[in-house]
Design a protein around this motif. Structure first.
Motif, PDB file in Angstrom:
ATOM      1  N   GLY A 258       0.790  -1.225   0.000  1.00  0.00           N
ATOM      2  CA  GLY A 258       0.000   0.000   0.000  1.00  0.00           C
ATOM      3  C   GLY A 258       0.817   1.266   0.000  1.00  0.00           C
ATOM      4  N   GLY A 259       2.125   1.158  -0.181  1.00  0.00           N
ATOM      5  CA  GLY A 259       2.977   2.342  -0.211  1.00  0.00           C
ATOM      6  C   GLY A 259       2.777   3.153  -1.481  1.00  0.00           C
ATOM      7  N   GLN A 260       3.143   4.422  -1.428  1.00  0.00           N
ATOM      8  CA  GLN A 260       2.985   5.314  -2.569  1.00  0.00           C
ATOM      9  C   GLN A 260       3.934   4.920  -3.704  1.00  0.00           C
ATOM     10  OE1 GLN A 260       0.747   7.859  -2.899  1.00  0.00           O
ATOM     11  NE2 GLN A 260      -0.106   7.204  -0.938  1.00  0.00           N
ATOM     12  N   PRO A 261       3.515   5.104  -4.950  1.00  0.00           N
ATOM     13  CA  PRO A 261       4.428   4.824  -6.067  1.00  0.00           C
ATOM     14  C   PRO A 261       5.552   5.853  -6.114  1.00  0.00           C
ATOM     15  CG  PRO A 261       2.411   5.841  -6.877  1.00  0.00           C
ATOM     16  CD  PRO A 261       2.195   5.555  -5.417  1.00  0.00           C
ATOM     17  N   GLY A 262       6.655   5.480  -6.772  1.00  0.00           N
ATOM     18  CA  GLY A 262       7.762   6.409  -6.944  1.00  0.00           C
ATOM     19  C   GLY A 262       7.465   7.417  -8.034  1.00  0.00           C
ATOM     20  N   ASP A 263       8.447   8.218  -8.370  1.00  0.00           N
ATOM     21  CA  ASP A 263       8.287   9.253  -9.392  1.00  0.00           C
ATOM     22  C   ASP A 263       9.017   8.844 -10.672  1.00  0.00           C
ATOM     23  OD1 ASP A 263       6.901  10.733  -7.524  1.00  0.00           O
ATOM     24  OD2 ASP A 263       8.677  11.851  -6.881  1.00  0.00           O
ATOM     25  N   LEU A 264       8.601   9.438 -11.764  1.00  0.00           N
ATOM     26  CA  LEU A 264       9.238   9.221 -13.060  1.00  0.00           C
ATOM     27  C   LEU A 264      10.002  10.480 -13.445  1.00  0.00           C
ATOM     28  CD1 LEU A 264       9.676   7.724 -15.768  1.00  0.00           C
ATOM     29  CD2 LEU A 264       7.480   8.650 -16.524  1.00  0.00           C
ATOM     30  N   TYR A 265      11.262  10.321 -13.773  1.00  0.00           N
ATOM     31  CA  TYR A 265      12.100  11.433 -14.210  1.00  0.00           C
ATOM     32  C   TYR A 265      12.436  11.238 -15.691  1.00  0.00           C
ATOM     33  CZ  TYR A 265      12.667  12.806  -9.332  1.00  0.00           C
ATOM     34  OH  TYR A 265      12.430  13.216  -8.045  1.00  0.00           O
ATOM     35  N   VAL A 266      12.079  12.225 -16.499  1.00  0.00           N
ATOM     36  CA  VAL A 266      12.273  12.154 -17.945  1.00  0.00           C
ATOM     37  C   VAL A 266      13.331  13.175 -18.364  1.00  0.00           C
ATOM     38  CG1 VAL A 266      11.165  12.272 -20.199  1.00  0.00           C
ATOM     39  CG2 VAL A 266       9.859  11.478 -18.216  1.00  0.00           C
ATOM     40  N   SER A 267      14.423  12.687 -18.942  1.00  0.00           N
ATOM     41  CA  SER A 267      15.446  13.574 -19.492  1.00  0.00           C
ATOM     42  C   SER A 267      15.105  13.851 -20.955  1.00  0.00           C
ATOM     43  CB  SER A 267      16.829  12.932 -19.388  1.00  0.00           C
ATOM     44  OG  SER A 267      17.192  12.761 -18.030  1.00  0.00           O
ATOM     45  N   VAL A 268      14.988  15.130 -21.302  1.00  0.00           N
ATOM     46  CA  VAL A 268      14.510  15.528 -22.623  1.00  0.00           C
ATOM     47  C   VAL A 268      15.681  15.921 -23.525  1.00  0.00           C
ATOM     48  CG1 VAL A 268      13.051  17.144 -23.894  1.00  0.00           C
ATOM     49  CG2 VAL A 268      12.341  16.310 -21.640  1.00  0.00           C
ATOM     50  N   HIS A 269      15.658  15.396 -24.740  1.00  0.00           N
ATOM     51  CA  HIS A 269      16.609  15.797 -25.777  1.00  0.00           C
ATOM     52  C   HIS A 269      15.802  16.413 -26.925  1.00  0.00           C
ATOM     53  CE1 HIS A 269      19.675  13.511 -23.651  1.00  0.00           C
ATOM     54  NE2 HIS A 269      18.847  12.485 -23.629  1.00  0.00           N
TER      55      HIS A 269
END
Length: 384
Positions: A258-269
């Motif tokens: 039931g823990g919170q999901p992590g985050d998504l980090y997107v590196s943009v080119h």
């Protein structure tokens, strides 16, 4: 669980082992009983479910050497509901309300009762493993120049950790269940003293999970996690720049228990554009003009990104490198407004001149022979 319930329960009897049973014998018996009474093997049988809970509770205490010792000492003191009187006047026993011992505040006093002293021990018996946040995920995306300026929705295929499908994220083999880690008591972290400070770090025994798996799942080998590939549509905001890192909250790996999901980090080119450049929220473009346009002035037509061209007024005597501004024709800002288009003037010098153009230029040179553009330079050099 109350202190009274804790010491009144005979965990040895629950597991069916003698009080001097070895740790190996306790573990072996627990595994056998857990397989027999596991809810997966007894669908809809509430009695089997309660029996399984009792077995797990007993094993949580008896499998840990320290907690087992504390439990044995507590039972030897309180399980019979009375003390042997050793004071003056005899050796007889007297009885009392067991609940009063743990309720405290007897006789108008301010004490919380002996239950407060043993509260940590008793409360640990029913503690559950804590929720665990999912890990963050890193990925990259390449956008066209136009997509970066106006924003775009792009598909991203990611590989991240997700709960194992075979064991549903428990890490335990089918028919068994993990137990609360006795070292961190389910928190996943332990505190270690460093002088005047206490440092918290992941529990080494359970590797931060808060659970101990005795019979690991054959797929995830006890981790409770497995690699999962998924494709999701991600909205890249307008105005994003090359090498920018975007955080999408809650779009990373799933949490545990039931823990919170992590985050998504997107590196943009961002791919370069053959005509336009970028300077913050403004777009840039270089526009060639002829010598007569620069000298005499006029109106020039300038292209824009994904829109109709605009006309700008070029003042007479415009020098090479002059910058004009087309307002509102740049990149989209966070508030929805747009930056400007910065137009740099580049005066074009013809490589060859013939015919009437040559005659006209020669006449112009003769007409302006007295105007030396370098005269001020030499005057400044002599005066220096």
């Amino acid at each position: 669980m109350s202190g009274k319930d804790y010491v009144e329960k005979d965990y040895y009897k629950v597991l069916g082992v003698p009080k001097d049973a070895s740790a190996t014998e306790i573990k072996k018996t627990y595994r056998k009983l857990a397989r027999e009474f596991h809810p997966d093997a007894n669908k809809g049988d509430t009695k089997a479910e309660e029996r399984f809970k009792d077995i797990s509770e007993a094993y949580d205490v008896l499998s840990d050497e320290k907690r087992r010792k504390e439990y044995d000492e507590a039972r030897s003191l309180f399980a019979n509901g009375g003390f042997r009187s050793g004071g003056p006047g005899g050796t007889g026993s007297y009885s009392f309300d067991f609940g009063d011992l743990f309720n405290g505040n007897q006789g108008g006093g301010g004490s919380g009762g002996i239950g407060d002293v043993f509260g940590g021990l008793f409360n640990r018996g029913g503690r559950q493993a804590q929720p665990r946040r999912g890990s963050d995920v890193e990925t990259e995306v390449t956008l066209s120049f136009e997509e970066a300026v106006d924003g775009a929705t792009v598909p991203l295929r990611m590989t991240s950790q997700a709960p194992c499908r075979l064991c549903n994220g428990t890490g335990a083999k089918s028919g068994t269940t993990p137990r609360v880690c006795p070292t961190c008591v389910g928190s996943g972290t332990v505190s270690r003293g460093q002088g005047a400070f206490a440092l918290s770090e992941p529990c080494r025994d359970c590797r931060g999970r808060g659970m101990i798996v005795d019979d690991p799942c054959t797929d995830c080998h006890g981790s409770g996690r497995a690699s999962s590939a998924r494709t999701m549509q991600v909205r890249i905001p307008a105005g994003v720049q090359d090498a920018q890192r975007i955080r999408l909250k809650g779009k990373g790996a799933q949490g545990e228990r039931g823990g919170q999901p992590g985050d998504l980090y997107v590196s943009v080119h961002v791919d370069p554009h053959p005509v336009f450049g970028r300077k913050g929220d403004n777009l840039t473009v270089t526009v060639p003009v002829t010598f007569p346009e620069a000298a005499l002035g006029g109106t020039i037509e300038v292209p824009t990104l994904n829109g109709p061209s605009v006309k700008l007024k070029l003042p007479p005597g415009s020098a090479n490198g002059l910058t004009l501004r087309a307002r509102g024709k740049g990149a989209t800002r966070k508030d929805g407004t747009r930056g400007d288009l910065l137009v740099t003037v580049e005066v074009v010098v013809p490589q060859t001149v013939t015919g009437d153009a040559l005659t006209a230029l020669e006449q112009y040179r003769e007409a302006t022979a007295s105007d030396d553009p370098r005269a001020a330079l030499f005057r400044a050099a002599k005066g220096a």
